[in-house]
Enzyme design. Sequence first.
Site, PDB file in Angstrom:
ATOM      1  N   LYS A  53       0.848  -1.208   0.000  1.00 15.36           N
ATOM      2  CA  LYS A  53       0.000   0.000   0.000  1.00 15.36           C
ATOM      3  C   LYS A  53       0.877   1.249   0.000  1.00 15.36           C
ATOM      4  O   LYS A  53       0.601   2.207  -0.742  1.00 15.36           O
ATOM      5  CB  LYS A  53      -0.937  -0.020   1.222  1.00 15.36           C
ATOM      6  CG  LYS A  53      -2.001  -1.105   1.116  1.00 15.36           C
ATOM      7  CD  LYS A  53      -2.701  -1.414   2.423  1.00 15.36           C
ATOM      8  CE  LYS A  53      -3.612  -2.628   2.253  1.00 15.36           C
ATOM      9  NZ  LYS A  53      -4.199  -3.108   3.508  1.00 15.36           N
ATOM     10  N   GLN A  97      -4.655  -1.666   9.763  1.00 14.70           N
ATOM     11  CA  GLN A  97      -4.380  -2.953   9.131  1.00 14.70           C
ATOM     12  C   GLN A  97      -4.872  -4.104  10.014  1.00 14.70           C
ATOM     13  O   GLN A  97      -4.550  -4.187  11.190  1.00 14.70           O
ATOM     14  CB  GLN A  97      -2.863  -3.095   8.857  1.00 14.70           C
ATOM     15  CG  GLN A  97      -2.480  -4.380   8.141  1.00 14.70           C
ATOM     16  CD  GLN A  97      -3.084  -4.486   6.734  1.00 14.70           C
ATOM     17  OE1 GLN A  97      -3.113  -3.517   5.980  1.00 14.70           O
ATOM     18  NE2 GLN A  97      -3.572  -5.673   6.390  1.00 14.70           N
ATOM     19  N   ASP A 120     -11.158   1.912   3.945  1.00 14.40           N
ATOM     20  CA  ASP A 120     -11.347   0.463   3.864  1.00 14.40           C
ATOM     21  C   ASP A 120     -12.808   0.105   3.584  1.00 14.40           C
ATOM     22  O   ASP A 120     -13.114  -1.016   3.177  1.00 14.40           O
ATOM     23  CB  ASP A 120     -10.936  -0.185   5.201  1.00 14.40           C
ATOM     24  CG  ASP A 120      -9.630  -0.951   5.104  1.00 14.40           C
ATOM     25  OD1 ASP A 120      -9.218  -1.272   3.978  1.00 14.40           O
ATOM     26  OD2 ASP A 120      -9.038  -1.238   6.163  1.00 14.40           O
TER      27      ASP A 120
END
Length: 291
Positions: A53, A97, A120
């Site tokens: 990412k 995460q 997300d």
Amino acid sequence: MVAQRLDGKACSQEVEADLSARIQTCIENGIIPHIAVIIVGKDPASHVYVGAKIKACERLNLKSTHIELSADTKQEELRDIVDKLNQDDSVHGILIQSPLPNNLDEEELTDLIDPKKDVDGFHPTNLGRLVQGRTDGMLPCTPSGVMRLLEWAGIETKGKRAVVIGRSQNVGMPQALLLTARGADSTVTIAHSKTDNIPELCKSADIIVAAVGRPEMVKAEWVKSGAVVVDVGVNRVDDSSRERGWRLAGDVSPEVKEIASWLSPVPGGVGPMTVAMLMENTVRSAENNLN
Ligand code: NAP
């Protein structure tokens, strides 16, 4: 029949090319799209995902702040960090995460993220919008990446029978919602660990999305000739023929490529699309600040 490759790498490069122009417009208007990525603990796979990412941010000229915390970080500390990032107008996306160490409450932290910065797409507000059929907001990256990949390949979903194997909040369930949403218009069956006779269900499907986490579970004999098969799974399996002693395997057996019309590879299929959709969500959030 040998399946065509649902090439996530190629598709994600096209998405990134489009994003570059949008990022440039933001920068020209004084806004640098900025994502904050929080990682807690030393889980090696998570560090690989975060690395991918961050690299994508560098490629795209998108600002990233990498917040790396030890496994013994307390919930209150994380709450404070999320709170500060929510209030910081220079931050457009916040990502925690997954998975977090067991002592932390991931759901509570997701709920704290400002839905506008929830790149997300896991906040209840954003998942709730998806249930309402509103697909113009922050969508979960992996399933929206699958939809973009199908579109890129020119695969018709309207009126098709789709089977999604897996009902997780981040992949299977939103995938089913996106496939059945107006515009995509598939008829979807969701299979999970308590579903009877998954092979028979799959055999009737025009589109199979496997998001299970079981290496090579979907066999060639489960697949109807000419079906489209999307392999979301990323599994590490022992392989003594490799120097490192393991290889990556998807949820779909390699011999499916002799039966399917399209198949996504692992790696190089859904993975790059997930990252591309994360970048797109961040850019969309930044664009909301343009006058
Ligand atoms: P998850 O949260 O563990 O969910 C797995 C789902 O599969 C659950 O719904 C589970 O059913 C179902 N399942 C497990 N065993 C099954 C079986 N034998 N038969 C039928 N269904 C079964 O996993 P996830 O987060 O959705 O991820 C799934 C896979 O995708 C993993 O390999 C993960 O690494 C990969 N992934 C890839 C990307 C990417 O970017 N490429 C992104 C995210 C995830 P129950 O609900 O009944 O337990």
